[in-house]
Scaffold this motif. Structure first.
Motif, short mmCIF file in Angstrom:
data_model
loop_
_atom_site.label_atom_id
_atom_site.label_comp_id
_atom_site.label_asym_id
_atom_site.label_seq_id
_atom_site.Cartn_x
_atom_site.Cartn_y
_atom_site.Cartn_z
N ILE A 57 -0.65 -3.93 8.63
CA ILE A 57 -2.02 -3.56 8.22
C ILE A 57 -2.33 -4.11 6.82
O ILE A 57 -3.41 -4.65 6.57
N VAL A 58 -1.36 -3.99 5.92
CA VAL A 58 -1.56 -4.50 4.55
C VAL A 58 -1.82 -6.00 4.59
O VAL A 58 -2.71 -6.52 3.93
N GLU A 59 -1.03 -6.69 5.42
CA GLU A 59 -1.17 -8.15 5.49
C GLU A 59 -2.50 -8.54 6.13
O GLU A 59 -3.18 -9.47 5.69
N GLU A 60 -2.92 -7.81 7.16
CA GLU A 60 -4.14 -8.18 7.90
C GLU A 60 -5.40 -7.81 7.13
O GLU A 60 -6.38 -8.55 7.12
N TYR A 61 -5.39 -6.65 6.47
CA TYR A 61 -6.65 -6.13 5.90
C TYR A 61 -6.64 -6.04 4.37
O TYR A 61 -7.63 -5.59 3.80
N ASP A 62 -5.55 -6.45 3.74
CA ASP A 62 -5.51 -6.47 2.28
C ASP A 62 -5.88 -5.10 1.69
O ASP A 62 -6.79 -4.97 0.87
N VAL A 63 -5.20 -4.06 2.17
CA VAL A 63 -5.45 -2.70 1.68
C VAL A 63 -4.21 -2.19 0.93
O VAL A 63 -3.10 -2.74 1.07
N ASP A 64 -4.42 -1.16 0.15
CA ASP A 64 -3.34 -0.49 -0.58
C ASP A 64 -2.29 0.04 0.41
O ASP A 64 -2.63 0.60 1.45
N ARG A 65 -1.00 -0.13 0.09
CA ARG A 65 0.04 0.25 1.04
C ARG A 65 0.05 1.75 1.34
O ARG A 65 0.24 2.17 2.48
N ALA A 66 -0.15 2.56 0.29
CA ALA A 66 -0.14 4.02 0.51
C ALA A 66 -1.27 4.41 1.47
O ALA A 66 -1.10 5.25 2.37
N LYS A 67 -2.42 3.77 1.28
CA LYS A 67 -3.56 4.05 2.17
C LYS A 67 -3.26 3.57 3.59
O LYS A 67 -3.60 4.24 4.58
N ALA A 68 -2.59 2.41 3.70
CA ALA A 68 -2.24 1.87 5.02
C ALA A 68 -1.29 2.82 5.76
O ALA A 68 -1.44 3.07 6.96
N ILE A 69 -0.32 3.35 5.04
CA ILE A 69 0.63 4.29 5.66
C ILE A 69 -0.10 5.55 6.12
O ILE A 69 0.09 6.04 7.24
N GLU A 70 -0.98 6.05 5.26
CA GLU A 70 -1.72 7.28 5.60
C GLU A 70 -2.58 7.09 6.85
O GLU A 70 -2.55 7.90 7.78
N SER A 71 -3.35 5.99 6.88
CA SER A 71 -4.25 5.79 8.02
C SER A 71 -3.48 5.43 9.29
O SER A 71 -3.84 5.84 10.40
N THR A 72 -2.39 4.69 9.15
CA THR A 72 -1.58 4.35 10.33
C THR A 72 -0.94 5.60 10.92
O THR A 72 -0.92 5.80 12.14
N LYS A 73 -0.44 6.47 10.03
CA LYS A 73 0.18 7.72 10.50
C LYS A 73 -0.86 8.59 11.24
O LYS A 73 -0.58 9.15 12.29
N ALA A 74 -2.06 8.65 10.67
CA ALA A 74 -3.12 9.45 11.31
C ALA A 74 -3.46 8.89 12.68
O ALA A 74 -3.64 9.64 13.66
N PHE A 75 -3.52 7.56 12.78
CA PHE A 75 -3.83 6.94 14.07
C PHE A 75 -2.71 7.18 15.08
O PHE A 75 -2.96 7.50 16.24
N LEU A 76 -1.47 7.06 14.62
CA LEU A 76 -0.34 7.30 15.53
C LEU A 76 -0.34 8.75 16.03
O LEU A 76 -0.02 9.01 17.20
N ASP A 77 -0.70 9.68 15.15
CA ASP A 77 -0.78 11.09 15.57
C ASP A 77 -1.81 11.27 16.69
O ASP A 77 -1.58 11.98 17.67
N GLN A 78 -2.96 10.59 16.53
CA GLN A 78 -4.00 10.68 17.57
C GLN A 78 -3.50 10.06 18.87
O GLN A 78 -3.73 10.59 19.96
N CYS A 79 -2.84 8.92 18.75
CA CYS A 79 -2.32 8.24 19.94
C CYS A 79 -1.26 9.09 20.63
O CYS A 79 -1.23 9.19 21.86
N ARG A 80 -0.42 9.72 19.83
CA ARG A 80 0.63 10.58 20.39
C ARG A 80 0.00 11.73 21.18
O ARG A 80 0.41 12.04 22.29
N ALA A 81 -1.04 12.33 20.61
CA ALA A 81 -1.71 13.46 21.26
C ALA A 81 -2.37 13.04 22.58
O ALA A 81 -2.53 13.85 23.49
N SER A 82 -2.75 11.76 22.67
CA SER A 82 -3.40 11.27 23.90
C SER A 82 -2.43 10.61 24.86
O SER A 82 -2.86 10.05 25.87
#
Lengths: 90, 278
Positions: A57-82
Protein backbone atom coordinates in the motif's frame (compact mmCIF):
# COMPACT_ATOMS: atom_id res chain seq x y z
CA UNK A 1 3.90 -16.81 15.33
CA UNK A 2 3.26 -15.01 12.04
CA UNK A 3 -0.19 -14.86 10.50
CA UNK A 4 -0.51 -14.80 6.75
CA UNK A 5 -3.70 -13.95 4.93
CA UNK A 6 -4.92 -14.98 1.52
CA UNK A 7 -8.21 -14.40 -0.17
CA UNK A 8 -10.82 -17.11 -0.09
CA UNK A 9 -10.64 -19.33 -3.21
CA UNK A 10 -14.34 -18.71 -3.85
CA UNK A 11 -13.72 -15.00 -4.51
CA UNK A 12 -13.90 -13.40 -7.95
CA UNK A 13 -12.82 -9.79 -8.45
CA UNK A 14 -13.25 -7.14 -11.07
CA UNK A 15 -12.42 -3.44 -11.21
CA UNK A 16 -14.32 -0.50 -12.64
CA UNK A 17 -13.06 3.08 -12.62
CA UNK A 18 -11.21 2.89 -9.34
CA UNK A 19 -13.72 0.71 -7.51
CA UNK A 20 -14.17 -2.99 -7.34
CA UNK A 21 -16.79 -5.66 -6.97
CA UNK A 22 -16.03 -8.89 -5.16
CA UNK A 23 -18.13 -12.02 -5.54
CA UNK A 24 -18.11 -14.71 -2.89
CA UNK A 25 -19.35 -17.73 -4.83
CA UNK A 26 -19.60 -19.99 -1.79
CA UNK A 27 -21.82 -17.57 0.11
CA UNK A 28 -23.44 -16.25 -3.12
CA UNK A 29 -22.91 -12.71 -1.92
CA UNK A 30 -21.24 -9.72 -3.50
CA UNK A 31 -19.49 -6.64 -2.16
CA UNK A 32 -18.31 -3.27 -3.39
CA UNK A 33 -14.78 -2.31 -2.38
CA UNK A 34 -12.59 0.76 -2.79
CA UNK A 35 -9.58 0.85 -5.08
CA UNK A 36 -7.32 0.27 -2.07
CA UNK A 37 -9.43 -2.67 -0.91
CA UNK A 38 -9.24 -4.17 -4.39
CA UNK A 39 -5.45 -3.73 -4.38
CA UNK A 40 -5.24 -5.63 -1.09
CA UNK A 41 -7.49 -8.44 -2.30
CA UNK A 42 -5.53 -8.73 -5.55
CA UNK A 43 -2.31 -8.97 -3.54
CA UNK A 44 -3.90 -11.72 -1.45
CA UNK A 45 -3.92 -14.12 -4.39
CA UNK A 46 -0.88 -15.47 -2.53
CA UNK A 47 -0.42 -15.46 1.28
CA UNK A 48 0.78 -12.17 2.77
CA UNK A 49 1.39 -10.81 6.26
CA UNK A 50 -0.07 -7.51 7.43
CA UNK A 51 3.37 -5.95 7.08
CA UNK A 52 3.75 -7.18 3.51
CA UNK A 53 0.34 -5.78 2.61
CA UNK A 54 1.16 -2.45 4.23
CA UNK A 55 4.40 -2.31 2.23
CA UNK A 56 2.40 -2.80 -0.97
CA UNK A 57 0.00 0.00 0.00
CA UNK A 58 2.85 2.40 0.85
CA UNK A 59 4.49 1.68 -2.49
CA UNK A 60 1.27 1.99 -4.51
CA UNK A 61 -0.29 5.02 -2.84
CA UNK A 62 2.64 6.88 -1.26
CA UNK A 63 1.03 7.04 2.19
CA UNK A 64 2.48 7.07 5.70
CA UNK A 65 3.34 3.52 6.84
CA UNK A 66 1.53 3.79 10.19
CA UNK A 67 -1.60 4.94 8.36
CA UNK A 68 -1.21 2.11 5.82
CA UNK A 69 -1.01 -0.49 8.60
CA UNK A 70 -4.05 0.99 10.35
CA UNK A 71 -6.25 1.08 7.24
CA UNK A 72 -5.07 -2.34 6.01
CA UNK A 73 -5.83 -3.89 9.39
CA UNK A 74 -9.29 -2.32 9.40
CA UNK A 75 -9.97 -3.66 5.91
CA UNK A 76 -8.75 -7.14 6.83
CA UNK A 77 -11.05 -7.11 9.87
CA UNK A 78 -14.01 -6.32 7.60
CA UNK A 79 -12.98 -9.02 5.16
CA UNK A 80 -12.59 -11.54 7.97
CA UNK A 81 -16.09 -10.74 9.26
CA UNK A 82 -17.49 -11.34 5.75
CA UNK A 83 -15.64 -14.60 5.25
CA UNK A 84 -13.45 -13.27 2.45
CA UNK A 85 -10.13 -14.39 3.95
CA UNK A 86 -8.26 -17.53 4.85
CA UNK A 87 -5.71 -17.15 7.66
CA UNK A 88 -2.60 -19.27 7.97
CA UNK A 89 -0.49 -19.27 11.14
CA UNK A 90 3.20 -19.93 10.46
CA UNK B 1 -30.71 -14.45 -34.28
CA UNK B 2 -27.30 -16.02 -34.82
CA UNK B 3 -26.62 -18.61 -32.14
CA UNK B 4 -23.14 -18.61 -30.56
CA UNK B 5 -22.38 -22.16 -31.61
CA UNK B 6 -23.71 -25.67 -31.49
CA UNK B 7 -25.40 -26.78 -28.32
CA UNK B 8 -27.34 -29.90 -27.48
CA UNK B 9 -30.55 -30.32 -25.51
CA UNK B 10 -31.45 -34.01 -25.21
CA UNK B 11 -35.04 -34.35 -24.04
CA UNK B 12 -36.66 -37.55 -22.79
CA UNK B 13 -40.21 -37.99 -21.56
CA UNK B 14 -41.16 -40.78 -19.15
CA UNK B 15 -42.81 -41.38 -15.81
CA UNK B 16 -39.60 -41.96 -13.89
CA UNK B 17 -36.52 -39.70 -13.89
CA UNK B 18 -33.38 -41.36 -15.29
CA UNK B 19 -31.15 -39.30 -12.98
CA UNK B 20 -30.24 -40.16 -9.41
CA UNK B 21 -30.17 -38.00 -6.29
CA UNK B 22 -27.77 -35.09 -5.86
CA UNK B 23 -26.55 -34.21 -2.37
CA UNK B 24 -25.24 -30.72 -3.16
CA UNK B 25 -26.75 -27.65 -1.56
CA UNK B 26 -30.07 -26.66 -3.14
CA UNK B 27 -30.51 -23.06 -4.24
CA UNK B 28 -34.07 -22.04 -4.86
CA UNK B 29 -35.15 -19.60 -7.52
CA UNK B 30 -38.78 -18.98 -8.45
CA UNK B 31 -40.18 -22.38 -9.57
CA UNK B 32 -36.75 -24.05 -9.91
CA UNK B 33 -34.24 -25.65 -7.54
CA UNK B 34 -30.62 -25.51 -8.66
CA UNK B 35 -27.57 -27.49 -7.61
CA UNK B 36 -24.28 -26.34 -9.07
CA UNK B 37 -20.53 -26.32 -8.59
CA UNK B 38 -18.21 -28.76 -6.82
CA UNK B 39 -17.75 -31.64 -6.41
CA UNK B 40 -19.66 -32.74 -9.53
CA UNK B 41 -19.28 -29.59 -11.62
CA UNK B 42 -22.52 -30.25 -13.44
CA UNK B 43 -25.62 -28.13 -12.93
CA UNK B 44 -28.85 -29.80 -11.97
CA UNK B 45 -32.07 -27.86 -12.47
CA UNK B 46 -35.30 -29.22 -11.06
CA UNK B 47 -38.68 -27.74 -11.90
CA UNK B 48 -41.02 -27.38 -8.95
CA UNK B 49 -44.31 -26.99 -10.86
CA UNK B 50 -44.22 -30.51 -12.30
CA UNK B 51 -41.63 -33.30 -12.30
CA UNK B 52 -38.79 -32.32 -14.62
CA UNK B 53 -35.01 -32.35 -14.18
CA UNK B 54 -32.10 -31.23 -16.33
CA UNK B 55 -28.42 -31.99 -15.89
CA UNK B 56 -26.04 -29.65 -17.67
CA UNK B 57 -22.49 -30.75 -18.48
CA UNK B 58 -19.71 -29.10 -16.49
CA UNK B 59 -18.09 -27.37 -19.46
CA UNK B 60 -19.81 -28.43 -22.69
CA UNK B 61 -23.06 -26.82 -23.88
CA UNK B 62 -25.00 -30.03 -23.43
CA UNK B 63 -28.09 -30.64 -21.29
CA UNK B 64 -29.89 -33.90 -20.63
CA UNK B 65 -33.49 -32.99 -19.87
CA UNK B 66 -36.08 -35.33 -18.43
CA UNK B 67 -39.72 -34.26 -18.35
CA UNK B 68 -42.70 -36.10 -16.94
CA UNK B 69 -45.93 -36.20 -18.95
CA UNK B 70 -47.35 -33.68 -16.46
CA UNK B 71 -44.49 -31.28 -17.23
CA UNK B 72 -44.94 -31.73 -20.98
CA UNK B 73 -48.63 -30.92 -20.67
CA UNK B 74 -47.55 -27.60 -19.15
CA UNK B 75 -44.91 -26.86 -21.76
CA UNK B 76 -45.71 -23.17 -22.23
CA UNK B 77 -45.04 -22.43 -18.59
CA UNK B 78 -41.98 -24.72 -18.58
CA UNK B 79 -40.51 -22.65 -21.43
CA UNK B 80 -40.62 -19.46 -19.37
CA UNK B 81 -39.11 -20.93 -16.24
CA UNK B 82 -37.51 -24.38 -16.19
CA UNK B 83 -36.31 -24.56 -19.80
CA UNK B 84 -35.22 -20.92 -19.78
CA UNK B 85 -32.96 -21.56 -16.78
CA UNK B 86 -31.52 -24.62 -18.53
CA UNK B 87 -30.84 -22.52 -21.64
CA UNK B 88 -29.21 -19.80 -19.52
CA UNK B 89 -26.68 -22.31 -18.18
CA UNK B 90 -26.10 -23.96 -21.57
CA UNK B 91 -25.52 -20.65 -23.37
CA UNK B 92 -23.19 -19.50 -20.61
CA UNK B 93 -20.84 -22.26 -21.77
CA UNK B 94 -20.75 -20.54 -25.16
CA UNK B 95 -20.04 -17.07 -23.76
CA UNK B 96 -23.60 -15.74 -23.60
CA UNK B 97 -24.39 -14.28 -20.18
CA UNK B 98 -27.99 -13.76 -19.17
CA UNK B 99 -29.16 -10.37 -17.93
CA UNK B 100 -32.67 -9.67 -16.72
CA UNK B 101 -33.38 -6.45 -18.56
CA UNK B 102 -34.85 -4.55 -21.48
CA UNK B 103 -32.80 -3.18 -24.37
CA UNK B 104 -33.46 -0.64 -27.07
CA UNK B 105 -31.77 1.86 -29.39
CA UNK B 106 -32.80 5.51 -29.30
CA UNK B 107 -33.26 7.66 -32.44
CA UNK B 108 -29.64 8.88 -32.24
CA UNK B 109 -28.39 5.26 -32.42
CA UNK B 110 -27.44 4.99 -28.75
CA UNK B 111 -28.02 1.61 -27.10
CA UNK B 112 -29.86 1.33 -23.78
CA UNK B 113 -30.03 -1.44 -21.20
CA UNK B 114 -32.61 -1.35 -18.39
CA UNK B 115 -31.86 -4.18 -15.94
CA UNK B 116 -34.49 -4.69 -13.29
CA UNK B 117 -37.22 -6.77 -11.73
CA UNK B 118 -40.42 -7.76 -13.46
CA UNK B 119 -42.33 -4.93 -11.72
CA UNK B 120 -39.87 -2.13 -12.36
CA UNK B 121 -41.53 -0.71 -15.48
CA UNK B 122 -39.20 -2.28 -18.06
CA UNK B 123 -41.87 -3.65 -20.38
CA UNK B 124 -44.14 -0.61 -20.16
CA UNK B 125 -41.20 1.66 -20.95
CA UNK B 126 -40.14 -0.60 -23.81
CA UNK B 127 -43.65 -0.47 -25.28
CA UNK B 128 -43.83 3.31 -24.87
CA UNK B 129 -40.49 3.81 -26.61
CA UNK B 130 -41.40 1.34 -29.38
CA UNK B 131 -44.47 3.51 -30.03
CA UNK B 132 -42.06 6.45 -30.50
CA UNK B 133 -40.11 4.53 -33.12
CA UNK B 134 -37.23 3.30 -30.95
CA UNK B 135 -35.70 -0.04 -31.94
CA UNK B 136 -36.37 -2.76 -29.39
CA UNK B 137 -34.07 -5.68 -28.56
CA UNK B 138 -36.01 -7.26 -25.72
CA UNK B 139 -38.32 -6.24 -22.90
CA UNK B 140 -37.10 -8.83 -20.39
CA UNK B 141 -34.43 -11.39 -21.34
CA UNK B 142 -31.07 -10.41 -22.76
CA UNK B 143 -27.69 -12.08 -23.19
CA UNK B 144 -24.39 -10.22 -22.87
CA UNK B 145 -21.80 -11.21 -25.48
CA UNK B 146 -18.32 -9.95 -26.27
CA UNK B 147 -18.09 -8.09 -29.57
CA UNK B 148 -14.43 -7.18 -29.98
CA UNK B 149 -13.71 -4.45 -27.46
CA UNK B 150 -17.40 -3.91 -26.72
CA UNK B 151 -20.11 -5.94 -25.03
CA UNK B 152 -23.44 -6.27 -26.81
CA UNK B 153 -26.80 -7.44 -25.55
CA UNK B 154 -28.72 -9.95 -27.64
CA UNK B 155 -32.47 -10.37 -27.48
CA UNK B 156 -35.03 -12.64 -29.10
CA UNK B 157 -37.89 -11.34 -31.22
CA UNK B 158 -40.79 -11.78 -28.86
CA UNK B 159 -43.88 -9.99 -27.68
CA UNK B 160 -43.66 -7.22 -25.12
CA UNK B 161 -45.75 -8.52 -22.22
CA UNK B 162 -47.97 -5.89 -20.58
CA UNK B 163 -50.28 -5.95 -17.59
CA UNK B 164 -53.69 -4.32 -17.69
CA UNK B 165 -52.48 -1.15 -15.92
CA UNK B 166 -49.81 -0.65 -18.55
CA UNK B 167 -52.35 -1.12 -21.34
CA UNK B 168 -54.40 1.74 -19.90
CA UNK B 169 -51.40 4.03 -19.53
CA UNK B 170 -50.35 3.31 -23.11
CA UNK B 171 -53.96 3.56 -24.36
CA UNK B 172 -53.55 0.26 -26.16
CA UNK B 173 -56.29 -2.03 -27.40
CA UNK B 174 -56.23 -5.80 -27.26
CA UNK B 175 -52.96 -7.56 -27.86
CA UNK B 176 -52.32 -11.27 -28.05
CA UNK B 177 -53.43 -12.77 -24.74
CA UNK B 178 -50.51 -14.43 -22.98
CA UNK B 179 -52.73 -16.40 -20.63
CA UNK B 180 -49.90 -18.27 -18.89
CA UNK B 181 -48.37 -14.92 -17.88
CA UNK B 182 -51.68 -13.09 -17.26
CA UNK B 183 -50.50 -10.39 -19.65
CA UNK B 184 -51.15 -9.22 -23.18
CA UNK B 185 -48.37 -9.27 -25.73
CA UNK B 186 -47.52 -6.84 -28.52
CA UNK B 187 -44.70 -7.15 -31.00
CA UNK B 188 -42.51 -4.03 -31.35
CA UNK B 189 -43.85 -3.65 -34.90
CA UNK B 190 -47.48 -3.58 -33.72
CA UNK B 191 -46.53 -0.64 -31.52
CA UNK B 192 -44.76 1.31 -34.27
CA UNK B 193 -41.21 0.23 -33.52
CA UNK B 194 -38.88 -2.38 -34.93
CA UNK B 195 -36.99 -5.30 -33.45
CA UNK B 196 -33.21 -5.31 -33.46
CA UNK B 197 -31.27 -8.45 -32.45
CA UNK B 198 -28.24 -6.72 -30.98
CA UNK B 199 -27.81 -3.62 -28.83
CA UNK B 200 -24.49 -2.22 -27.59
CA UNK B 201 -25.43 -0.45 -24.34
CA UNK B 202 -24.07 3.06 -23.94
CA UNK B 203 -26.67 3.94 -21.32
CA UNK B 204 -27.50 1.53 -18.49
CA UNK B 205 -30.40 2.64 -16.32
CA UNK B 206 -31.75 0.71 -13.33
CA UNK B 207 -35.47 1.48 -13.24
CA UNK B 208 -38.02 1.75 -10.47
CA UNK B 209 -41.47 3.26 -10.34
CA UNK B 210 -41.87 6.67 -8.71
CA UNK B 211 -43.74 9.98 -8.75
CA UNK B 212 -41.68 11.80 -11.36
CA UNK B 213 -39.22 10.66 -14.00
CA UNK B 214 -35.60 11.41 -13.07
CA UNK B 215 -32.13 9.98 -13.65
CA UNK B 216 -29.10 10.19 -11.36
CA UNK B 217 -25.61 9.07 -12.32
CA UNK B 218 -24.37 6.10 -10.29
CA UNK B 219 -20.90 5.47 -8.86
CA UNK B 220 -18.96 2.78 -10.77
CA UNK B 221 -18.99 0.20 -7.99
CA UNK B 222 -22.67 0.73 -7.34
CA UNK B 223 -23.54 0.27 -11.01
CA UNK B 224 -21.46 -2.89 -11.28
CA UNK B 225 -22.96 -4.44 -8.16
CA UNK B 226 -26.43 -3.59 -9.50
CA UNK B 227 -25.56 -5.41 -12.72
CA UNK B 228 -24.49 -8.43 -10.67
CA UNK B 229 -27.93 -8.39 -9.06
CA UNK B 230 -29.69 -8.61 -12.42
CA UNK B 231 -27.25 -11.13 -13.87
CA UNK B 232 -27.10 -13.19 -10.71
CA UNK B 233 -26.12 -16.46 -12.41
CA UNK B 234 -22.63 -14.95 -12.19
CA UNK B 235 -22.68 -16.21 -8.59
CA UNK B 236 -22.94 -19.83 -9.74
CA UNK B 237 -20.25 -22.18 -11.04
CA UNK B 238 -16.64 -21.22 -10.25
CA UNK B 239 -15.32 -22.24 -13.67
CA UNK B 240 -17.50 -19.74 -15.54
CA UNK B 241 -17.98 -16.87 -13.10
CA UNK B 242 -14.82 -14.82 -13.75
CA UNK B 243 -15.52 -14.46 -17.50
CA UNK B 244 -19.13 -13.62 -16.70
CA UNK B 245 -18.06 -11.02 -14.13
CA UNK B 246 -15.55 -9.53 -16.57
CA UNK B 247 -18.34 -9.13 -19.16
CA UNK B 248 -20.41 -7.27 -16.57
CA UNK B 249 -17.43 -5.04 -15.78
CA UNK B 250 -16.85 -4.25 -19.45
CA UNK B 251 -20.48 -3.41 -20.21
CA UNK B 252 -20.58 -1.12 -17.16
CA UNK B 253 -17.34 0.54 -18.28
CA UNK B 254 -18.58 1.27 -21.80
CA UNK B 255 -21.82 2.92 -20.61
CA UNK B 256 -23.02 5.74 -18.41
CA UNK B 257 -24.99 4.19 -15.58
CA UNK B 258 -28.04 5.80 -13.98
CA UNK B 259 -30.51 5.24 -11.22
CA UNK B 260 -33.78 5.75 -13.13
CA UNK B 261 -37.10 6.69 -11.58
CA UNK B 262 -40.03 6.19 -13.95
CA UNK B 263 -42.96 8.50 -13.32
CA UNK B 264 -46.32 8.97 -15.06
CA UNK B 265 -44.96 12.16 -16.66
CA UNK B 266 -42.95 9.96 -19.04
CA UNK B 267 -46.18 9.08 -20.85
CA UNK B 268 -46.78 12.78 -21.61
CA UNK B 269 -43.19 13.30 -22.73
CA UNK B 270 -41.40 10.08 -23.77
CA UNK B 271 -38.44 12.18 -25.03
CA UNK B 272 -37.69 12.97 -21.39
CA UNK B 273 -35.24 10.06 -21.29
CA UNK B 274 -33.25 11.68 -24.10
CA UNK B 275 -33.30 15.06 -22.38
CA UNK B 276 -32.14 13.60 -19.06
CA UNK B 277 -29.13 11.88 -20.67
CA UNK B 278 -27.88 14.77 -22.82
Amino acid sequence: MTVKFRRHPDLRLTALAGEGVVLHLGARRYFTVTETGLTILEALASPKTLDELADAIVEEYDVDRAKAIESTKAFLDQCRASGLLVEEAQ
Amino acid sequence: MVWPGRFRLSVSVSDKPPVGPDTREILRQPTVAIQAGPPLGTVRVQWERAPAVAVIHQTLPHAAIWMSPAAVSNLREAERSFLLVVLVFVLRRLGWYHVHGATFIDPSGRGWLLPGSSRSGKSTTTALLASRGWEVGTDDIGFLVNRGSAVATLGFHSRIALRSGALELLRLGDGLLLAHRRKEGFSPEELGGTWVPEVIPRVIAFPRIGERTSMALMAPGESLSSLVKWSHWVLYEPVHSQEHLDALGRVAAQARCYDLTLGPDLFDNPDLLLELTQ
